[in-house]
Design an enzyme around this catalytic site. Structure first.
Site, PDB file in Angstrom:
ATOM      1  N   ASP A 208       0.816  -1.210   0.000  1.00 50.18           N
ATOM      2  CA  ASP A 208       0.000   0.000   0.000  1.00 50.18           C
ATOM      3  C   ASP A 208       0.854   1.266   0.000  1.00 50.18           C
ATOM      4  O   ASP A 208       0.329   2.370  -0.082  1.00 50.18           O
ATOM      5  CB  ASP A 208      -0.936  -0.002   1.223  1.00 50.18           C
ATOM      6  CG  ASP A 208      -2.011   1.074   1.144  1.00 50.18           C
ATOM      7  OD1 ASP A 208      -2.558   1.269   0.049  1.00 50.18           O
ATOM      8  OD2 ASP A 208      -2.302   1.716   2.170  1.00 50.18           O
ATOM      9  N   SER A 232      -7.574   5.753  -0.769  1.00 50.14           N
ATOM     10  CA  SER A 232      -7.642   4.438  -1.411  1.00 50.14           C
ATOM     11  C   SER A 232      -9.074   3.919  -1.357  1.00 50.14           C
ATOM     12  O   SER A 232      -9.726   3.979  -0.320  1.00 50.14           O
ATOM     13  CB  SER A 232      -6.712   3.455  -0.707  1.00 50.14           C
ATOM     14  OG  SER A 232      -5.371   3.912  -0.736  1.00 50.14           O
ATOM     15  N   GLN A 282      -4.694  -1.170  -7.294  1.00 47.61           N
ATOM     16  CA  GLN A 282      -5.437  -0.314  -6.374  1.00 47.61           C
ATOM     17  C   GLN A 282      -6.065   0.840  -7.153  1.00 47.61           C
ATOM     18  O   GLN A 282      -5.433   1.411  -8.037  1.00 47.61           O
ATOM     19  CB  GLN A 282      -4.533   0.259  -5.278  1.00 47.61           C
ATOM     20  CG  GLN A 282      -5.286   1.096  -4.252  1.00 47.61           C
ATOM     21  CD  GLN A 282      -4.398   1.624  -3.142  1.00 47.61           C
ATOM     22  OE1 GLN A 282      -4.144   2.821  -3.066  1.00 47.61           O
ATOM     23  NE2 GLN A 282      -3.935   0.739  -2.258  1.00 47.61           N
TER      24      GLN A 282
END
Length: 300
Positions: A208, A232, A282
């Protein structure tokens, strides 16, 4: 503390090490703490790692995670702990499926489906590691951390993960051409032992970090831009091969599209000797001030 110094890696490992608060036939409950963040919001990678650890503890020791798909539902409060609920959806001969939800204040902040497998021999190929990327040592020689904005400096120095941007970091400006791709070297700041499950969870934590940046780099937008808002929305990860996260890994990232206030980024994680370890995707929400939305922000 390590040698009298603050140990961010130890803090991360403590946060990932969940406590069980009881189990039922089809649901298992775990609790975890949160590590402080300057923004006051939980770092998404923390919840990713906690969720995969919680799910992993409900499967047999011989089964390992090969994929996860999760949604960030609400901002998390970094001053509060997290409760994780795992549903044992399915256990087959080769695969196990788990649903994990992370809660704060009685409402879910993250929801994930993950799959585990009993690994068997089979077909084997991989995408090659990118060529021509600066080594972490070469990239470090070009990095001047003293020029970072104080908040960026704190985020870098307090992180348990050492990051080196081969193409130059975009904390305060976007150096070089504004292209939707970048390469980042990463590893934990010290060894973390030999538990493969821990290395897989920390890899999720690391996945991440910086994955949003190809979207920003493409438009010349640094993190320090006043009024920039990034969040996100979802996160997917596929584990391909085992690797140590306390050794240098190359995160090759690109953004195939951005539109309508959303940007998609994908990434491949390689060992230094070229083994493909994992793939990541993502989507983010990104809001750029109107004055910067068209022409971008000038870089160096």
């Amino acid at each position: 503390m390590v040698n009298g110094q603050h140990d961010p890696v130890g803090m991360m490992l403590e946060v990932i090490d969940l406590a069980s608060s009881g189990a039922r036939t089809t649901e298992d409950i775990f609790t975890g703490s949160s590590h402080p963040m300057p923004t006051g919001r939980i770092f998404g990678g923390q919840v990713l790692a906690q969720a995969i650890i919680a799910a992993d503890r409900t499967t047999g020791d011989e089964r390992v995670p090969h994929s996860m798909h999760g949604y960030f539902l609400r901002p998390g409060d970094a001053s509060q702990g997290v409760t994780l609920s795992v549903d044992r959806i399915h256990d087959g001969r080769s695969f196990s499926t788990r649903r994990t939800q992370a809660f704060q204040h009685g409402v879910p902040i993250f929801s994930m489906i993950s799959s585990f497998e009993h690994e068997d021999p089979g077909l084997d190929h991989q995408h090659p590691i990118p060529r021509g990327v600066l080594s972490p040592e070469e990239a470090q020689q070009r990095t001047d951390a003293t020029t970072l904005h104080p908040l960026s400096q704190r985020l870098v120095s307090d992180s348990p993960i050492e990051l080196v941007h081969a193409d130059g970091a975009i904390y305060d400006r976007v150096p070089g051409p504004h292209v939707p791709q970048q390469h980042v070297w990463m590893r934990t700041r010290r060894p973390i032992g030999d538990d493969p499950a821990l290395h897989r969870a920390v890899l999720a934590y690391m996945s991440d970090l910086t994955i949003q940046e190809p979207v920003l780099r493409a438009h010349g937008v640094p993190w320090s831009l006043r009024g920039l808002k990034v969040a996100s929305l979802d996160h997917a990860m596929w584990w391909h091969r085992p690797a140590r996260v306390d050794e240098w890994l190359l995160y090759a990232q690109q953004s195939p599209s951005a539109r309508g206030g959303r940007g998609l980024a994908t990434g491949r994680i390689f060992t230094r000797d070229g083994e493909l370890v994992a793939s990541v995707a993502q989507e983010i929400m990104v809001r750029v001030p109107e004055a910067s939305a068209d022409g971008g922000v000038s870089g160096g």
